[in-house]
Write a protein that holds these residues in place. Structure first.
Motif, mmCIF file in Angstrom:
data_model
loop_
_atom_site.group_PDB
_atom_site.id
_atom_site.type_symbol
_atom_site.label_atom_id
_atom_site.label_comp_id
_atom_site.label_asym_id
_atom_site.label_seq_id
_atom_site.Cartn_x
_atom_site.Cartn_y
_atom_site.Cartn_z
ATOM 1 N N LEU A 135 -0.024 2.188 12.426
ATOM 2 C CA LEU A 135 1.236 1.863 13.099
ATOM 3 C C LEU A 135 1.862 0.592 12.531
ATOM 4 O O LEU A 135 3.084 0.500 12.381
ATOM 5 C CB LEU A 135 1.045 1.761 14.607
ATOM 6 N N GLN A 136 1.035 -0.374 12.192
ATOM 7 C CA GLN A 136 1.535 -1.598 11.566
ATOM 8 C C GLN A 136 2.136 -1.270 10.194
ATOM 9 O O GLN A 136 3.188 -1.788 9.818
ATOM 10 C CB GLN A 136 0.408 -2.618 11.435
ATOM 11 N N CYS A 177 3.416 1.579 9.331
ATOM 12 C CA CYS A 177 4.644 2.325 9.606
ATOM 13 C C CYS A 177 5.817 1.366 9.828
ATOM 14 O O CYS A 177 6.899 1.551 9.266
ATOM 15 C CB CYS A 177 4.435 3.208 10.829
ATOM 16 N N LYS A 178 5.596 0.336 10.608
ATOM 17 C CA LYS A 178 6.654 -0.633 10.872
ATOM 18 C C LYS A 178 7.039 -1.376 9.588
ATOM 19 O O LYS A 178 8.228 -1.480 9.251
ATOM 20 C CB LYS A 178 6.203 -1.630 11.935
ATOM 21 N N LYS A 179 6.062 -1.867 8.875
ATOM 22 C CA LYS A 179 6.308 -2.639 7.657
ATOM 23 C C LYS A 179 7.003 -1.797 6.591
ATOM 24 O O LYS A 179 8.008 -2.204 5.999
ATOM 25 C CB LYS A 179 4.974 -3.176 7.126
ATOM 26 N N GLY A 211 8.556 1.059 7.031
ATOM 27 C CA GLY A 211 9.841 1.545 7.541
ATOM 28 C C GLY A 211 10.951 0.530 7.311
ATOM 29 O O GLY A 211 12.071 0.895 6.932
ATOM 30 N N GLU A 212 10.639 -0.741 7.522
ATOM 31 C CA GLU A 212 11.623 -1.792 7.258
ATOM 32 C C GLU A 212 11.979 -1.836 5.773
ATOM 33 O O GLU A 212 13.149 -1.995 5.410
ATOM 34 C CB GLU A 212 11.086 -3.150 7.712
ATOM 35 N N LYS A 224 14.180 4.551 12.770
ATOM 36 C CA LYS A 224 13.204 3.549 13.169
ATOM 37 C C LYS A 224 11.858 3.943 12.567
ATOM 38 O O LYS A 224 11.521 5.117 12.491
ATOM 39 C CB LYS A 224 13.110 3.492 14.692
ATOM 40 N N GLY A 225 11.128 2.924 12.148
ATOM 41 C CA GLY A 225 9.836 3.207 11.536
ATOM 42 C C GLY A 225 10.029 4.017 10.272
ATOM 43 O O GLY A 225 10.907 3.725 9.467
#
Length: 135
Positions: free
Chosen positions: A18-19, A21-23, A25-26, A48-49
């Motif tokens: 999940l971390q 995915c966020k990184k 995705g940005e 998002k993501g």
């Protein structure tokens, strides 16, 4: 099925999926914004993501959409598939008939180099698409 779900959750936790995915995705969003600067057919970018899409417009300065019969999103996806990437083409998102978009949903374990490869493929596919539509 419960055991499979628990194993997936365990993997997500162990490898910080999940971390990632966020990184990533940005980073993907940032790369798409850069790509938009070079291509007139890219409209709004949303998501998002690691689930991000963008509008395909015939003229983004006045939000002119491609005619539905042109099948813009399918054509762009075909150009990308020739180069090794598959996206999710969509149409009819404005009123059931008009409005094309491309949705990008890579694996949640993707890394920066793989995102760069996706963007390179997308860049070349859009170049070919724009040469066909005269943008």
């Amino acid at each position: 099925s419960v055991a499979a779900g628990l194993a997936a959750i365990g993997y997500y936790k162990k490898y910080n999926v999940l971390q990632n995915c966020k990184k990533q995705g940005e980073y993907l969003f940032q790369r798409l914004v850069q790509l938009k600067e070079n291509h007139k057919v890219i409209g709004q970018i949303r998501g998002k993501g690691l689930l991000i899409g963008f509008e395909l417009l015939q003229n983004r300065h006045d939000d002119q959409m491609f005619p539905p019969e042109f099948r813009a999103s399918q054509k762009l996806n075909e150009y990308a598939m020739k180069r090794g990437a598959v996206f999710y083409p969509g149409s009819g998102t404005v009123d059931g008939m008009h409005g094309d978009h491309i949705l990008i949903g890579p694996p949640l374990t993707i890394n920066r180099d793989e995102i760069d490869e996706i963007i390179d493929i997308l860049d070349k596919a859009i170049e070919e698409f724009e040469s066909q539509v005269g943008s």
